[in-house]
Write an enzyme that holds these catalytic residues in place. Structure first.
Site, mmCIF file in Angstrom:
data_model
loop_
_atom_site.group_PDB
_atom_site.id
_atom_site.type_symbol
_atom_site.label_atom_id
_atom_site.label_comp_id
_atom_site.label_asym_id
_atom_site.label_seq_id
_atom_site.Cartn_x
_atom_site.Cartn_y
_atom_site.Cartn_z
ATOM 1 N N GLY A 15 -8.476 -11.250 1.650
ATOM 2 C CA GLY A 15 -8.350 -12.199 2.752
ATOM 3 C C GLY A 15 -8.010 -11.493 4.053
ATOM 4 N N ARG A 76 -15.093 -10.307 -0.907
ATOM 5 C CA ARG A 76 -14.712 -10.081 -2.301
ATOM 6 C C ARG A 76 -15.819 -9.272 -2.973
ATOM 7 N NH1 ARG A 76 -9.428 -11.969 -1.821
ATOM 8 N NH2 ARG A 76 -9.472 -13.949 -0.697
ATOM 9 N N ASP A 107 -2.720 -6.888 -3.314
ATOM 10 C CA ASP A 107 -2.630 -6.260 -4.634
ATOM 11 C C ASP A 107 -3.996 -5.937 -5.241
ATOM 12 O OD1 ASP A 107 0.092 -6.175 -4.641
ATOM 13 O OD2 ASP A 107 0.386 -7.916 -5.935
ATOM 14 N N THR A 129 -1.709 -8.970 4.113
ATOM 15 C CA THR A 129 -1.868 -10.310 3.536
ATOM 16 C C THR A 129 -0.884 -11.254 4.187
ATOM 17 O OG1 THR A 129 -1.527 -11.659 1.541
ATOM 18 C CG2 THR A 129 -0.400 -9.540 1.609
ATOM 19 N N ASP A 131 0.411 -13.717 2.850
ATOM 20 C CA ASP A 131 1.261 -14.352 1.834
ATOM 21 C C ASP A 131 2.607 -13.675 1.611
ATOM 22 O OD1 ASP A 131 -0.559 -16.382 1.268
ATOM 23 O OD2 ASP A 131 -1.629 -15.161 -0.189
ATOM 24 N N ASP A 133 3.380 -11.354 -0.340
ATOM 25 C CA ASP A 133 3.604 -11.347 -1.787
ATOM 26 C C ASP A 133 3.464 -9.971 -2.425
ATOM 27 O OD1 ASP A 133 0.881 -11.156 -1.367
ATOM 28 O OD2 ASP A 133 0.326 -12.600 -2.916
ATOM 29 N N ARG A 175 -1.240 -19.493 -2.402
ATOM 30 C CA ARG A 175 -1.712 -19.947 -3.722
ATOM 31 C C ARG A 175 -0.724 -19.597 -4.819
ATOM 32 N NH1 ARG A 175 -6.460 -17.831 -3.522
ATOM 33 N NH2 ARG A 175 -7.417 -19.647 -2.571
#
Length: 324
Positions: A15, A76, A107, A129, A131, A133, A175
């Protein structure tokens, strides 16, 4: 003896995130300043396999630091998850003289970097990212911009929610990780936050909380819902039926990925990009750049991928306590 790096490739994968362009710019200019050549790989690992590779000079990254998204684009690539795809990627690198690679992503992107490193291409990962995360680092490129974009949007929804005495469910991205939801829950003074890591799917507790707040004179109710839980529209219908209070769902969606990066994202991404180049010039490989305890550091990719990251308990408790 450390392997000498002459040509550095850079790609963005997964992303997109605001600040990726700042990282690309830093890689290009730091590398060229050290006498290295730089090649940009378009569309991530997919572009690597298709040999969408361009020479990059300092002027190629002029007027990019303030732009959102990624000038190298991203995609992707399922093929790169296979041994055959990974072997082809390493062969393409060697064909184009790329002996060092910098991968900006999350990741999944780091797993690809790990495979390239095992096939002889010195590779460094940079956490990109929205996120937040990635467990080895306290900062990821794009999170600061994304959370500020979401915060400003939620402030606007709150205004109309208050005017109409509504309950508003606002769905933010995340997500598998609830950091955007957690931060906006605190920053926007939300009455409830629903995190993938913590939500028990007991809607009756939400209903009871909304009714109790209305009895205390609260004129609106903001619920921040993470994308990983989702179903905001159907949740809104059920809550309205159970409470009799008009309830609306707003999904912020991909607007959180776009926009000009904040100062923090520009500065941190720039330093991470330069740091990644320095690691390659030192002969390092299979490393991830990170920010921890106020400093820029690096970890072995294997170690980084094995780390786990959860929602900080104290921050979660503070968010709940301040919503009273």
């Amino acid at each position: 003896m450390a392997k000498e790096i002459n040509t550095i490739g850079v790609l963005t994968s997964g992303g997109d995130a605001p600040g990726m362009n700042a990282a690309i710019r830093a890689v290009v200019r730091e590398a060229i300043g050290k006498g290295k050549k730089v090649k940009g790989i378009k569309r991530g690992y997919a572009g690597l396999l298709q040999e969408e590779i361009i020479d990059m000079k300092p002027r190629n990254v002029s007027d990019t630091i303030q732009r959102g998204g990624t000038i190298l684009q991203t995609a992707r690539c399922l093929e790169f998850t296979t041994p055959e795809g990974q072997q082809l990627g390493a062969e393409v690198c060697r064909k184009h003289g790329i002996d060092g690679m910098i991968v900006v992503g999350g990741d999944g992107s780091f797993r690809g970097a790990q495979k390239l490193a095992s096939l002889g291409i010195n590779t460094i990962g940079i956490p990109g990212t929205i996120d937040l995360d990635i467990a080895c680092t306290e900062y990821t490129i794009g999170f600061d911009t994304a959370v500020n974009t979401a915060m400003e949007a939620i402030d606007k929804v709150r205004d109309t929610s208050t005017s109409h005495e509504r309950c508003s469910i606002i769905e933010v991205m995340g997500r598998g990780a609830g950091f955007i939801a957690l931060w906006t829950g605190i920053a926007n003074g939300a009455e409830d936050i629903l995190l993938p890591e913590r939500y028990d799917y007991d809607e009756q507790k939400l209903v009871n909380h909304i009714i109790e707040n209305r009895k205390r004179g609260k004129q609106h109710h903001i619920i921040i819902n993470a994308e990983g839980i989702g179903h905001s529209a159907s949740m809104a219908r059920r809550i309205e039926a159970a409470t009799g209070i008009e309830t609306r769902a707003t999904i912020l969606g991909h607007m959180q990925r776009g926009g000009s990066p904040t100062c923090k994202d520009r500065v941190y991404a720039s330093i991470m990009g330069a740091y990644a180049v320095d690691l390659l010039c030192q002969g390092k490989s299979n490393r991830v750049v990170a920010y921890r305890n106020g400093d820029y550091v690096d970890f072995d990719i294997d170690e980084a991928l094995a780390m786990q990251k959860g929602i900080p308990e104290y921050q979660f408790e503070v968010c709940k306590n301040l919503s009273i």
